[in-house]
Scaffold this motif. Sequence first.
Motif, mmCIF file in Angstrom:
data_model
loop_
_atom_site.group_PDB
_atom_site.id
_atom_site.type_symbol
_atom_site.label_atom_id
_atom_site.label_comp_id
_atom_site.label_asym_id
_atom_site.label_seq_id
_atom_site.Cartn_x
_atom_site.Cartn_y
_atom_site.Cartn_z
ATOM 1 N N VAL A 175 0.841 -1.203 0.000
ATOM 2 C CA VAL A 175 0.000 0.000 0.000
ATOM 3 C C VAL A 175 0.876 1.254 0.000
ATOM 4 O O VAL A 175 0.639 2.197 -0.754
ATOM 5 C CB VAL A 175 -0.945 0.005 1.220
ATOM 6 C CG1 VAL A 175 -1.660 1.346 1.346
ATOM 7 C CG2 VAL A 175 -1.956 -1.132 1.110
ATOM 8 N N ALA A 176 1.921 1.233 0.810
ATOM 9 C CA ALA A 176 2.838 2.377 0.869
ATOM 10 C C ALA A 176 3.489 2.597 -0.491
ATOM 11 O O ALA A 176 3.634 3.740 -0.942
ATOM 12 C CB ALA A 176 3.898 2.136 1.942
ATOM 13 N N ARG A 209 2.281 1.966 -3.362
ATOM 14 C CA ARG A 209 1.265 2.585 -4.224
ATOM 15 C C ARG A 209 1.195 4.089 -3.967
ATOM 16 O O ARG A 209 1.223 4.894 -4.901
ATOM 17 C CB ARG A 209 -0.089 1.998 -3.894
ATOM 18 C CG ARG A 209 -0.717 1.060 -4.842
ATOM 19 C CD ARG A 209 -0.312 1.072 -6.237
ATOM 20 N NE ARG A 209 -1.418 0.658 -7.069
ATOM 21 C CZ ARG A 209 -1.994 -0.519 -6.978
ATOM 22 N NH1 ARG A 209 -1.525 -1.421 -6.138
ATOM 23 N NH2 ARG A 209 -3.017 -0.823 -7.745
ATOM 24 N N PHE A 210 1.083 4.458 -2.699
ATOM 25 C CA PHE A 210 1.010 5.886 -2.373
ATOM 26 C C PHE A 210 2.289 6.598 -2.799
ATOM 27 O O PHE A 210 2.267 7.724 -3.302
ATOM 28 C CB PHE A 210 0.775 6.083 -0.880
ATOM 29 C CG PHE A 210 -0.661 5.927 -0.454
ATOM 30 C CD1 PHE A 210 -1.667 6.713 -1.009
ATOM 31 C CD2 PHE A 210 -1.016 5.007 0.523
ATOM 32 C CE1 PHE A 210 -2.990 6.579 -0.615
ATOM 33 C CE2 PHE A 210 -2.341 4.869 0.929
ATOM 34 C CZ PHE A 210 -3.326 5.653 0.354
ATOM 35 N N LYS A 211 3.406 5.945 -2.594
ATOM 36 C CA LYS A 211 4.688 6.576 -2.928
ATOM 37 C C LYS A 211 4.765 6.868 -4.420
ATOM 38 O O LYS A 211 5.309 7.894 -4.838
ATOM 39 C CB LYS A 211 5.839 5.657 -2.501
ATOM 40 C CG LYS A 211 7.161 6.373 -2.390
ATOM 41 C CD LYS A 211 8.265 5.458 -1.868
ATOM 42 C CE LYS A 211 8.042 5.049 -0.420
ATOM 43 N NZ LYS A 211 9.147 4.206 0.096
ATOM 44 N N LEU A 268 2.439 7.776 -6.282
ATOM 45 C CA LEU A 268 1.648 8.983 -6.555
ATOM 46 C C LEU A 268 2.238 10.196 -5.853
ATOM 47 O O LEU A 268 1.738 11.314 -5.988
ATOM 48 C CB LEU A 268 0.202 8.761 -6.099
ATOM 49 C CG LEU A 268 -0.524 7.624 -6.812
ATOM 50 C CD1 LEU A 268 -1.904 7.390 -6.211
ATOM 51 C CD2 LEU A 268 -0.645 7.913 -8.306
ATOM 52 N N GLY A 269 3.312 9.994 -5.108
ATOM 53 C CA GLY A 269 3.871 11.057 -4.287
ATOM 54 C C GLY A 269 5.000 11.831 -4.942
ATOM 55 O O GLY A 269 5.819 12.426 -4.242
ATOM 56 N N GLU A 270 5.068 11.830 -6.251
ATOM 57 C CA GLU A 270 6.064 12.623 -6.980
ATOM 58 C C GLU A 270 5.370 13.522 -8.000
ATOM 59 O O GLU A 270 4.625 13.032 -8.847
ATOM 60 C CB GLU A 270 7.051 11.707 -7.713
ATOM 61 C CG GLU A 270 8.089 11.101 -6.816
ATOM 62 C CD GLU A 270 8.939 12.136 -6.111
ATOM 63 O OE1 GLU A 270 9.348 13.112 -6.750
ATOM 64 O OE2 GLU A 270 9.174 11.953 -4.907
ATOM 65 N N PRO A 271 5.663 14.814 -7.944
ATOM 66 C CA PRO A 271 5.012 15.756 -8.857
ATOM 67 C C PRO A 271 5.132 15.352 -10.325
ATOM 68 O O PRO A 271 4.154 15.424 -11.069
ATOM 69 C CB PRO A 271 5.765 17.063 -8.586
ATOM 70 C CG PRO A 271 6.207 16.953 -7.173
ATOM 71 C CD PRO A 271 6.534 15.509 -6.978
ATOM 72 N N LEU A 330 2.713 12.682 -11.129
ATOM 73 C CA LEU A 330 1.343 13.208 -11.155
ATOM 74 C C LEU A 330 1.084 13.965 -12.445
ATOM 75 O O LEU A 330 -0.001 13.897 -13.019
ATOM 76 C CB LEU A 330 1.101 14.116 -9.947
ATOM 77 C CG LEU A 330 0.948 13.406 -8.598
ATOM 78 C CD1 LEU A 330 0.743 14.419 -7.488
ATOM 79 C CD2 LEU A 330 -0.230 12.432 -8.638
ATOM 80 N N LYS A 331 2.104 14.678 -12.928
ATOM 81 C CA LYS A 331 1.941 15.390 -14.199
ATOM 82 C C LYS A 331 1.691 14.411 -15.330
ATOM 83 O O LYS A 331 0.852 14.634 -16.193
ATOM 84 C CB LYS A 331 3.195 16.221 -14.510
ATOM 85 C CG LYS A 331 3.275 17.519 -13.733
ATOM 86 C CD LYS A 331 4.534 18.300 -14.122
ATOM 87 C CE LYS A 331 4.868 19.362 -13.073
ATOM 88 N NZ LYS A 331 6.175 19.985 -13.317
ATOM 89 N N LEU A 357 -8.539 8.395 -6.174
ATOM 90 C CA LEU A 357 -7.481 8.838 -5.267
ATOM 91 C C LEU A 357 -7.162 10.307 -5.488
ATOM 92 O O LEU A 357 -7.079 11.089 -4.533
ATOM 93 C CB LEU A 357 -6.225 7.993 -5.480
ATOM 94 C CG LEU A 357 -6.328 6.536 -5.018
ATOM 95 C CD1 LEU A 357 -5.142 5.727 -5.512
ATOM 96 C CD2 LEU A 357 -6.419 6.485 -3.499
ATOM 97 N N CYS A 358 -6.986 10.686 -6.738
ATOM 98 C CA CYS A 358 -6.650 12.077 -7.038
ATOM 99 C C CYS A 358 -7.795 13.007 -6.667
ATOM 100 O O CYS A 358 -7.571 14.108 -6.144
ATOM 101 C CB CYS A 358 -6.280 12.227 -8.512
ATOM 102 S SG CYS A 358 -4.674 11.510 -8.912
ATOM 103 N N VAL A 362 -7.711 13.461 -2.785
ATOM 104 C CA VAL A 362 -6.619 14.305 -2.307
ATOM 105 C C VAL A 362 -6.782 15.746 -2.792
ATOM 106 O O VAL A 362 -6.597 16.690 -2.024
ATOM 107 C CB VAL A 362 -5.252 13.745 -2.737
ATOM 108 C CG1 VAL A 362 -4.141 14.726 -2.430
ATOM 109 C CG2 VAL A 362 -4.991 12.431 -2.028
ATOM 110 N N CYS A 363 -7.161 15.901 -4.049
ATOM 111 C CA CYS A 363 -7.361 17.259 -4.568
ATOM 112 C C CYS A 363 -8.447 17.965 -3.757
ATOM 113 O O CYS A 363 -8.294 19.137 -3.386
ATOM 114 C CB CYS A 363 -7.757 17.218 -6.043
ATOM 115 S SG CYS A 363 -6.380 16.870 -7.150
#
Lengths: 116, 116
Positions: free
Chosen positions: A22-23, A25-27, A29-32, A35-36, A96-97, A100-101
Amino acid sequence: MKSNKQSQLARDLKSDAFIVKVAERFKMLGEPMRLKLIQSLMSGERTVGELVQSTGAAQANVSRHLNHLTQVGLLGRRKAGLHVYYHIEDESIYGLCELVCGSVRAQAKAELEALN
Amino acid sequence: MKSNKQSQLARDLKSDAFIVKVAERFKMLGEPMRLKLIQSLMSGERTVGELVQSTGAAQANVSRHLNHLTQVGLLGRRKAGLHVYYHIEDESIYGLCELVCGSVRAQAKAELEALN
DNA sequence: TTAATATATGAGTATATAGTTATATAATAT
DNA sequence: ATATTATATAACTATATACTCATATATTAA
């Protein structure tokens, strides 16, 4: 049903191996930059070259990030001649997005109101 | 309504500063130790000492992670005498963890079935 | 075949951060 | 005041990884 979900969640998170997954997965998504890339893919599949253009990042870097995201199953790829098309494979990305957004927006709004 | 949300999402993600904020949020959830802390807090507020016990991690490390999570607004704190009680402040944590857990579970199931 | 183009990858550097140890701070009790 | 306990923090080490540059690997075209 709600408490069922809750306890399923609690059960899942009790396994160490599962938590690491799970971590991871989150990680991802944890880079700009990632995400771009994801944002660009939200309007449909794109080639590496197109993503290089839309992000302004170096080709090698884009390729690496796409590879990571594909490895964990968030993206999918399709080869066509010289091009490789990437697309969003795991639809949970949208939820998810959105979550968080929404939370970030709400927080920004609250911080603004706190100044008044 | 759906397309509205979608376009709001796309709009949000176009701002660089916003993307960084969103990435920061995901990154906070991208560490196993922090997920363990969050899982412990899912059944209610806990003191630092209790969390040290339930996670088996060092006190300094737990304190640091709790501090990070609080800085970004995911957790809240309450002082009471010698103790500091932490709790989940941002409820979006539940939805996020459910989504990712669900996706990881589905993927594990799919991988298993692919072997048969 | 050789050339050209798109993507992937090896190797290196720089940076961020998780974890540890020791100590500081703060609150209560004696 | 001193001691005790809970939490936070400073300083350090170790590790992971984002990014870059150069090059390798397809794939198609000439």
